[in-house]
Design an enzyme around this catalytic site. Structure first.
Site, PDB file in Angstrom:
ATOM      1  N   LYS A 262       0.866  -1.112   0.116  1.00 15.69           N
ATOM      2  CA  LYS A 262       0.141   0.295  -0.027  1.00 15.69           C
ATOM      3  C   LYS A 262       1.055   1.464   0.239  1.00 15.69           C
ATOM      4  CE  LYS A 262      -3.535   2.374   2.910  1.00 15.69           C
ATOM      5  NZ  LYS A 262      -4.229   2.733   3.496  1.00 15.69           N
ATOM      6  N   LYS A 274      -9.983  12.985   7.594  1.00 17.49           N
ATOM      7  CA  LYS A 274     -10.018  12.144   9.096  1.00 17.49           C
ATOM      8  C   LYS A 274      -9.798  13.850  10.255  1.00 17.49           C
ATOM      9  CE  LYS A 274      -6.481   8.242   7.963  1.00 17.49           C
ATOM     10  NZ  LYS A 274      -7.137   7.433   8.520  1.00 17.49           N
ATOM     11  N   ASP A 344     -11.990   7.269   3.394  1.00 18.43           N
ATOM     12  CA  ASP A 344     -11.121   6.762   4.143  1.00 18.43           C
ATOM     13  C   ASP A 344     -11.036   5.503   4.141  1.00 18.43           C
ATOM     14  OD1 ASP A 344      -9.222   6.652   6.137  1.00 18.43           O
ATOM     15  OD2 ASP A 344     -10.352   7.648   7.840  1.00 18.43           O
ATOM     16  N   GLU A 346      -9.330   3.707   1.364  1.00 18.60           N
ATOM     17  CA  GLU A 346      -9.526   3.898   0.458  1.00 18.60           C
ATOM     18  C   GLU A 346      -7.841   3.149  -0.135  1.00 18.60           C
ATOM     19  OE1 GLU A 346      -8.095   5.525   3.453  1.00 18.60           O
ATOM     20  OE2 GLU A 346      -5.727   4.546   2.968  1.00 18.60           O
ATOM     21  N   ARG A 348      -7.751  -0.667   0.384  1.00 19.04           N
ATOM     22  CA  ARG A 348      -8.663  -1.094  -0.333  1.00 19.04           C
ATOM     23  C   ARG A 348      -8.349  -1.150  -1.889  1.00 19.04           C
ATOM     24  NH1 ARG A 348     -13.279  -1.807   4.397  1.00 19.04           N
ATOM     25  NH2 ARG A 348     -11.233  -1.241   5.386  1.00 19.04           N
TER      26      ARG A 348
END
Ligand code: BES
Ligand code: ZN
Ligand code: ZN
Length: 499
Positions: A262, A274, A344, A346, A348
């Site tokens: 990632k 966030k 959020d 994101e 995956r």
């Protein structure tokens, strides 16, 4: 720190400090006796006077005042003779070398007692521990510490084991330096490390190690149908990069493995922004990518007989007028449509396309993805343990064995079939989020949809990738989590072709 191997009787070693290990409950530890033969019982007298118990990583030191060629002796406890000997030695070497450094020693020699490990394994563990334990990120500070170990001499137990000791020390150095590399890249802030920066780093690694590299830009990713990755990327001013590094062994490869990291260079959360506190450490959201790059710095030196592909979907996750929205529907490379429940979640999305790419374009026979994926995993396993999920138990078992040898804590979480329902969407094939409970598993189940029938493991490193407090082998900040486990796994699967 320069690493060398020497074969000399311990009592004749010239250094600013000699570091030795000592097990608890032993009447006449061999290494203490060896030094005391030259020092007329100095060490024993001090250890007795201090009632030194040799508990694991307990440290004391003695100034030799001319009674030995070495100026100081640092004694590190190894605890009882049981438990993981590798990790005991790493931690002891770390504690001992740190003490020697703090005393001002620049040339440090280390010897650990025989303990069931081969000289090769012992040297590897000592060098790993010494290098990992002395990491600091001070690139941005005017004032640098003036104390540093310049030479680390690993003592071979006898002349016959010099070669083995040298090999172990050199593997240990490669693994620890790769870990440092990952730490530096993660600690470096997001105003420096954006997707373009990661692509440049990959280019340098490829050049230095004669590796193949492809970097796809937005238009090329669009052509390949990476709608999930590009959905995340559309809110950022920084252009996304999809990075693919290849290491090919010189002989026949035993298999083809894809390692997928990632690479969110900053995770603001997107429009599902966030909180200020939640955003604070989100420069670390490319820790998976950093680990993949670190692995590729080490492969040319370790030469395992496996073909390894490093795949990094790199982008920021930012809120803006062009950002993807909650409720949007994205189409991944394999045609799966994904309703965005939360921008959020994101990581995956980017990994979905990376997994598709590894299957379709790389034809990977095995896939390992690693990601700072969920805060739920940190809730489940705490700050020092990674979550492991899989669609192939034998692969997970082999990998967990390598993690254990590396001394990295990893724990398997079940991909519970019934929870697959949590990802249902009314309007698309999948939603990208589920309910709150079991969030690490839901994320794993989401990825599983894209792993298909290719043997795959997913490592959620959200906890261990970045830590508040120093550990036995880590400084506060980035840790280089999973780098040594993955390299250990690739070496175990491929054997080594070192000459
Ligand atoms: N990068 C974060 C996960 C994370 C959070 C890592 C804290 C390390 C520390 C990830 O992209 C994220 O925001 N996940 C959300 C998912 C949720 C919206 C379903 C999370 O875990 O809260
Ligand atoms: Zn996020
Ligand atoms: Zn994230």
């Amino acid at each position: 720190m320069k690493v060398e191997v020497i074969a000399k009787p311990l009592a004749q070693v010239q250094a600013d400090a000699v570091v030795i290990g000592m097990h608890a409950g032993e009447r006449r530890p061999a290494l203490v006796a060896a030094l005391d033969a030259g020092a007329h019982g100095l060490l024993r007298a001090v250890l007795d006077a201090e009632k030194f118990q040799a508990k694991a990583a307990q440290v004391t030191h003695v100034h030799t005042a001319g009674r030995l060629p070495a100026a100081r002796v640092v004694v590190v406890g190894l605890g009882e003779r049981r438990g993981s000997a590798h990790e005991t030695l790493r931690r002891a070497a770390s504690a001992g070398v740190r003490r020697a450094r703090d005393l001002g020693a620049r040339a440090v020699a280390v010897q650990m007692p025989a303990d069931g490990l081969s000289p090769r394994e012992r040297a590897q563990a000592v060098v790993e521990g010494a290098i990992l334990g002395t990491y600091a990120f001070d690139r941005y500070k005017k004032e640098k510490p003036d104390k540093a170990v310049e030479t680390l001499s690993v003592l071979a137990p006898d002349a016959r084991s010099v070669r083995e000791t040298r090999e172990g020390a050199s593997v240990g150095e490669v693994l620890a330096r790769a870990t440092w590399f990952a730490r530096d890249l993660v600690n470096e802030p997001a105003n420096e490390v954006n997707p373009t920066h990661l692509a440049r780093v990959a280019a340098k690694i490829a050049k230095d190690g004669s590796l193949d590299l492809k970097v796809y830009d937005r238009a090329q990713c669009e052509k390949m149908g990476m709608g999930a990755f590009l959905g995340v990327a559309q809110g950022s001013e920084a252009p996304p990069k999809f990075i693919h590094l290849t290491y090919t062994p010189s002989g026949r490869a035993r298999k083809r493995v894809a390692v997928i990291g990632k690479g969110i260079t900053f995770d603001a959360g997107g429009l599902d922004l966030k909180t200020a506190e939640g955003m604070l450490r989100m420069k670390d959201d490319m820790s998976g990518a950093a680990a993949v790059l670190a692995v590729f710095t080490a492969l040319p030196a370790l030469k395992p007989a496996v073909e390894v592909h490093g795949v990094i979907p790199a982008t920021e996750n930012m809120p803006s007028g062009s950002a993807f929205r909650p409720g949007d529907i994205l189409r991944a490379m394999n045609g799966t449509t994904i309703e965005i429940g939360n921008t959020d979640a994101e990581g995956r999305l980017t990994l979905a396309d990376a997994l598709c790419y590894a299957r379709e374009h790389v034809k990977a026979q095995e896939m390992i993805d690693l990601a700072t994926l969920t805060s739920a995993c940190v809730v489940a396993l705490g700050p020092s343990c990674s979550g492991v999920m899989t669609n192939n138990q034998p692969l997970a078992d082999r990998f967990l064995k390598s993690a254990e040898r590396a001394g990295e804590r990893m724990w398997q979480l079940p991909l519970i079939d019934e929870y697959r329902e949590h990802l249902k969407s009314e309007v698309a094939d999948l939603n990208n989020v589920g309910p709150r409970g079991g969030g690490a598993i839901t994320a794993g189940l989401f990825l599983k949809e894209f792993a298909g029938d290719t043997p795959w493991i997913h490592l959620d490193i959200a906890g261990p990738a970045f830590v508040e407090k120093a550990g036995p082998l880590t400084a506060p900040g980035a840790t280089g989590a999973a780098v040594r486990s993955i390299l250990g796994y690739l070496l175990a699967e491929g054997g080594t072709r070192r000459s």
